[in-house]
Design a protein around this motif. Structure first.
Motif, PDB file in Angstrom:
ATOM      1  N   ASP A 170       0.842  -1.191   0.000  1.00  8.55           N
ATOM      2  CA  ASP A 170       0.000   0.000   0.000  1.00  8.55           C
ATOM      3  C   ASP A 170       0.879   1.244   0.000  1.00  8.55           C
ATOM      4  O   ASP A 170       1.889   1.293   0.681  1.00  8.55           O
ATOM      5  CB  ASP A 170      -0.899   0.022   1.235  1.00  8.55           C
ATOM      6  N   PHE A 171       0.467   2.234  -0.740  1.00 10.79           N
ATOM      7  CA  PHE A 171       1.198   3.504  -0.762  1.00 10.79           C
ATOM      8  C   PHE A 171       0.941   4.236   0.559  1.00 10.79           C
ATOM      9  O   PHE A 171      -0.192   4.276   1.041  1.00 10.79           O
ATOM     10  CB  PHE A 171       0.760   4.361  -1.946  1.00 10.79           C
ATOM     11  N   SER A 172       1.990   4.817   1.122  1.00  9.94           N
ATOM     12  CA  SER A 172       1.840   5.460   2.426  1.00  9.94           C
ATOM     13  C   SER A 172       0.886   6.645   2.383  1.00  9.94           C
ATOM     14  O   SER A 172       0.261   6.964   3.377  1.00  9.94           O
ATOM     15  CB  SER A 172       3.204   5.885   2.966  1.00  9.94           C
ATOM     16  N   TYR A 173       0.756   7.297   1.241  1.00 14.96           N
ATOM     17  CA  TYR A 173      -0.164   8.421   1.116  1.00 14.96           C
ATOM     18  C   TYR A 173      -1.497   7.985   0.514  1.00 14.96           C
ATOM     19  O   TYR A 173      -2.321   8.816   0.174  1.00 14.96           O
ATOM     20  CB  TYR A 173       0.446   9.533   0.260  1.00 14.96           C
ATOM     21  N   GLY A 174      -1.676   6.675   0.352  1.00 15.29           N
ATOM     22  CA  GLY A 174      -2.927   6.176  -0.188  1.00 15.29           C
ATOM     23  C   GLY A 174      -3.016   6.258  -1.701  1.00 15.29           C
ATOM     24  O   GLY A 174      -4.037   5.932  -2.282  1.00 15.29           O
ATOM     25  N   ARG A 175      -1.962   6.717  -2.327  1.00 15.16           N
ATOM     26  CA  ARG A 175      -1.943   6.799  -3.792  1.00 15.16           C
ATOM     27  C   ARG A 175      -0.491   6.831  -4.255  1.00 15.16           C
ATOM     28  O   ARG A 175       0.411   7.219  -3.511  1.00 15.16           O
ATOM     29  CB  ARG A 175      -2.680   8.033  -4.298  1.00 15.16           C
ATOM     30  N   GLU A 176      -0.282   6.433  -5.487  1.00 15.06           N
ATOM     31  CA  GLU A 176       1.052   6.476  -6.060  1.00 15.06           C
ATOM     32  C   GLU A 176       1.410   7.936  -6.324  1.00 15.06           C
ATOM     33  O   GLU A 176       0.623   8.682  -6.911  1.00 15.06           O
ATOM     34  CB  GLU A 176       1.076   5.679  -7.366  1.00 15.06           C
ATOM     35  N   LEU A 177       2.576   8.362  -5.858  1.00 11.98           N
ATOM     36  CA  LEU A 177       2.966   9.765  -6.022  1.00 11.98           C
ATOM     37  C   LEU A 177       3.712  10.008  -7.326  1.00 11.98           C
ATOM     38  O   LEU A 177       3.725  11.120  -7.835  1.00 11.98           O
ATOM     39  CB  LEU A 177       3.831  10.216  -4.840  1.00 11.98           C
ATOM     40  N   THR A 179       5.336   7.796 -11.070  1.00 16.54           N
ATOM     41  CA  THR A 179       5.542   6.530 -11.771  1.00 16.54           C
ATOM     42  C   THR A 179       6.996   6.123 -11.623  1.00 16.54           C
ATOM     43  O   THR A 179       7.886   6.964 -11.454  1.00 16.54           O
ATOM     44  CB  THR A 179       5.187   6.664 -13.266  1.00 16.54           C
TER      45      THR A 179
END
Length: 191
Positions: A170-177, A179
């Motif tokens: 899982d991305f720590s910010y909830g989304r991919e920052l 590519t």
């Protein structure tokens, strides 16, 4: 039978003084009844239980050779504080160790402010105390976690997978920052 060798070739008073300073920075509970270096100001293990002395005396740390001088300096400052404020220090223990936890904390805070002329001497001691607790820098991370390292377990540091590697699905910010660069290797290194 000879006395056990202390880390970094320190004598007993130097060890106690440096442990008391580390415990002032990240407090922990006493290790045994009558523990003089650890003030018992917090539950659980603090900097000392996290390996602060091992980190301070490590060759990699680069300050092991000056630790006896720093311990003497802490004790000089503690004596000066006691003289200035009329504090009675217990005989038989180094002056910094003899201070109450509150007085140790005040002195450590005074020594580490940017305005203090010796600040550059005391900040590394404080930094190594933090590093021992919040990174487990004195021990390999896997070994530290397996041993129940107080700082790492207290912060909820995730253990590695069964293969000993850390993966974070899982991305720590909830989304991919961003590519992944097309030349990044399977190990995450740039090409």
């Amino acid at each position: 039978m000879s006395a056990p060798e202390l880390p970094g070739g320190l004598d007993e008073d130097e060890r106690l003084t440096l442990e008391a300073f580390a415990d002032t920075i990240i407090p922990g509970e006493c290790r045994y009844p009558g523990d003089r270096a650890i003030a018992g100001a917090a539950a659980g293990g603090g900097a000392v239980a996290s390996g602060a002395l091992d980190l301070l005396t490590s060759e990699e740390g680069g300050i092991a050779g000056v630790l006896p001088t720093l311990a003497a300096g802490l004790n000089d400052h503690a004596r000066n504080l006691a003289d200035k404020e009329g504090l009675v220090l217990e005989d038989g223990v180094p002056p910094f160790v003899a201070l109450s936890f509150g007085d140790r904390s005040r002195l450590a805070a005074e020594l580490t402010v940017p305005e203090h002329p010796e600040q550059e001497l005391w900040v590394p001691l404080a930094m190594f105390s933090f590093m021992a607790w919040d990174t487990g820098a004195a021990t390999h991370t896997i070994e530290a976690l397996a041993a129940g390292h107080p700082g790492l377990t207290g912060m909820g540091f995730a253990p590695p997978g069964p293969d000993g590697l850390w993966r974070f699905p899982d991305f720590s910010y909830g989304r991919e920052l961003a590519t992944i660069h097309p030349h990044t290797t399977e190990y995450g290194d740039p090409a």
